[in-house]
Design a protein around this motif. Sequence first.
Motif, short mmCIF file in Angstrom:
data_model
loop_
_atom_site.label_atom_id
_atom_site.label_comp_id
_atom_site.label_asym_id
_atom_site.label_seq_id
_atom_site.Cartn_x
_atom_site.Cartn_y
_atom_site.Cartn_z
N VAL A 1 38.59 46.57 52.03
CA VAL A 1 39.37 45.28 51.62
C VAL A 1 38.35 43.46 52.89
CG1 VAL A 1 41.08 46.34 50.46
CG2 VAL A 1 41.15 45.62 52.60
N TYR A 2 38.26 42.86 51.87
CA TYR A 2 37.78 41.86 52.90
C TYR A 2 38.82 41.29 53.88
CZ TYR A 2 33.10 41.23 50.82
OH TYR A 2 32.14 41.58 50.54
N THR A 3 38.42 41.05 55.12
CA THR A 3 39.12 40.71 56.49
C THR A 3 38.93 38.95 56.54
OG1 THR A 3 40.85 42.74 56.91
CG2 THR A 3 40.83 40.97 58.01
N LEU B 1 33.84 39.24 48.26
CA LEU B 1 34.11 38.11 49.34
C LEU B 1 33.74 36.78 48.52
CD1 LEU B 1 34.09 36.38 51.84
CD2 LEU B 1 31.57 36.53 51.90
N GLU B 2 35.64 35.62 48.40
CA GLU B 2 35.55 34.30 48.13
C GLU B 2 34.55 33.16 49.25
OE1 GLU B 2 37.16 34.13 45.50
OE2 GLU B 2 38.39 35.04 44.44
N GLY C 1 41.25 30.30 47.75
CA GLY C 1 39.82 30.57 47.69
C GLY C 1 39.23 29.26 46.91
N SER C 2 38.07 29.18 46.68
CA SER C 2 37.14 28.28 45.63
C SER C 2 38.21 27.47 44.76
CB SER C 2 35.84 28.35 45.35
OG SER C 2 35.26 29.23 44.42
N ASP C 3 38.13 28.46 44.07
CA ASP C 3 39.39 28.01 42.92
C ASP C 3 40.23 27.74 43.50
OD1 ASP C 3 40.55 30.17 43.52
OD2 ASP C 3 40.66 31.14 41.39
#
Length: 571
Positions: free
Chosen positions: A475-477, A543-544, A507-509
Amino acid sequence: MKKYLKTTFATVLLSAAIATSALPAARADGEPAGAPATLQSYTLNDSLRVEVKSVLNERVKDGTRLGAVVRLTNTTGKLTRVPDYELRLKTEDGTEYTLQPSATNVPSVNGKATRELSYMLTVDRSDDIKIADIEWVDVDLYVYPKKETLMLDIPAAGMIWEGKESAIEDSNAMRKWGESFTLPSLNSPLVYKPVDLTRDFNGQSPVSVVQVLVENPTSDRQALPDLAMDGKSATDVYSGQLVEQGPIVLEAGEKRYVHFAIQTDIDTVLQSLNVLTVEKYASAEGQKTFNVGHLNIVLPTATVTAPSASDAKYKLGTPIAFDKLNKIIHQNLEVSLVELHVQDNDRDGFKTAIAKFKLLNKSDRPLPVPSFATELVSTDGYVYAGFAQAITAQRVIPSGATTVSYSFTVPKSQESTDLELRLLDAQTVKPYKSVIAAIRADAQLDDTIQVTELNMYPFKLKMNNWTASANFQGVYTYKLKLDLDIQQDPQAIVDSSSPKLQIDVVGSDGRVIASLPNLGLTGVNALINGSNEISLSAATTQLEIPFTFRIYESFTNTNGEVAKRLLTTLK
């Protein structure tokens, strides 16, 4: 012997005595002109004098309840038996009703002493009963036919209390809101002053709570009489009762508050208040009570609000002035407001206000952290209840300080930063509250974009440098490296109740993709001076980009909600 007294109801109970052949009671020392005076006294026999404290003529479910409370004074220096006279109420049509004595009436009166006797009778009549006279009759049953001797006859015109629908109209028995008064007809020197009327709720029921300041101006202990208070609107009367339980005794020179709770309808607007005494009568069926009015308090407007804050703006960090009679804040505990913030909540339809208080112990021994309640009041009069942080310190050490934060949920339409903050006692007359302090302050306007100096009393955090990165390990950390300079108020004691941080990755949203709550500045795994590396794992395999770090001050309040204040946004 026949004595005549012509007065209105309020005059009999409260006003100056009208001259009769009986000796009038003297006006109490210090009573202002036009103030109520003691009751008229009459000779009953060679040893006893009598005063009529109250007469009741009240419609009840079973018919009409007649009652009387009289006060006997022994003028001799030795014990005197209460004579077996019948106490009768005589109507305008000549009908006589013999009231039955209470089972608790005393059989005798000590020398120079005064005792109250209570009488009652329920009459099975649905029509109006017009009481004309109060009579004491000596009945000799040992002769035939029985012999009756009228010992005392007092005209009852104006004395009668006809239940809660009765009106008190005599000017001597009326007071304005906030005006001090006494009830000398009760043989009590206590001075009363209504100071606060607030609207509250007991469950789903609206309640008007009247706070009355009581002062004992004498050098002797004085007991509070059994009192009640009714609220009167334009069309209805609402019964109220004393909130405090048990006997209330005021020491010489003491001042204290008592409270009366009046349950009303949801849209009730009270116009006046009646002050009543609670009279007791005992029989084989048990003890009964009935109320008799003594004084009317006229409310100046449709509503009386709680004491409001001074127009002068409060300066953060200065001691708050509390009501000196409050039972919550110790006199050696200095309380000050150190932060007041109002912020929008992302994706929520409301704002969150947070007030933080500093509690400084100025004594030489530990003091408990008080449990006070808070309210936030907008300029247009809307009131928002505050919820304290769930975990607080239990004690404040000498010369030390701790903090307590409160959160408020306010609508997004609340734009004004000019706010009133009330501190309340929610313990003494639980479940009701009373105001013990009020201040007017401006909410702090914070810049939260790329701010590198974070103020969250008792800490100041300066971010000398920061970097952000992300890597993938299943997962992304997301990692945030902070080079911090942390300063702390030396008076403040930090523990598990001290302010904590929450860091979110957004995130971007605008969606939160990772969060790290309860990041402390003290204890295990706390942030430290110098370099700190913070990792947040996201439940996502994508990835965000771009992503943003948001750093909040947060706490869980007693309502189970997490209250957050945004400190900075790192993009």
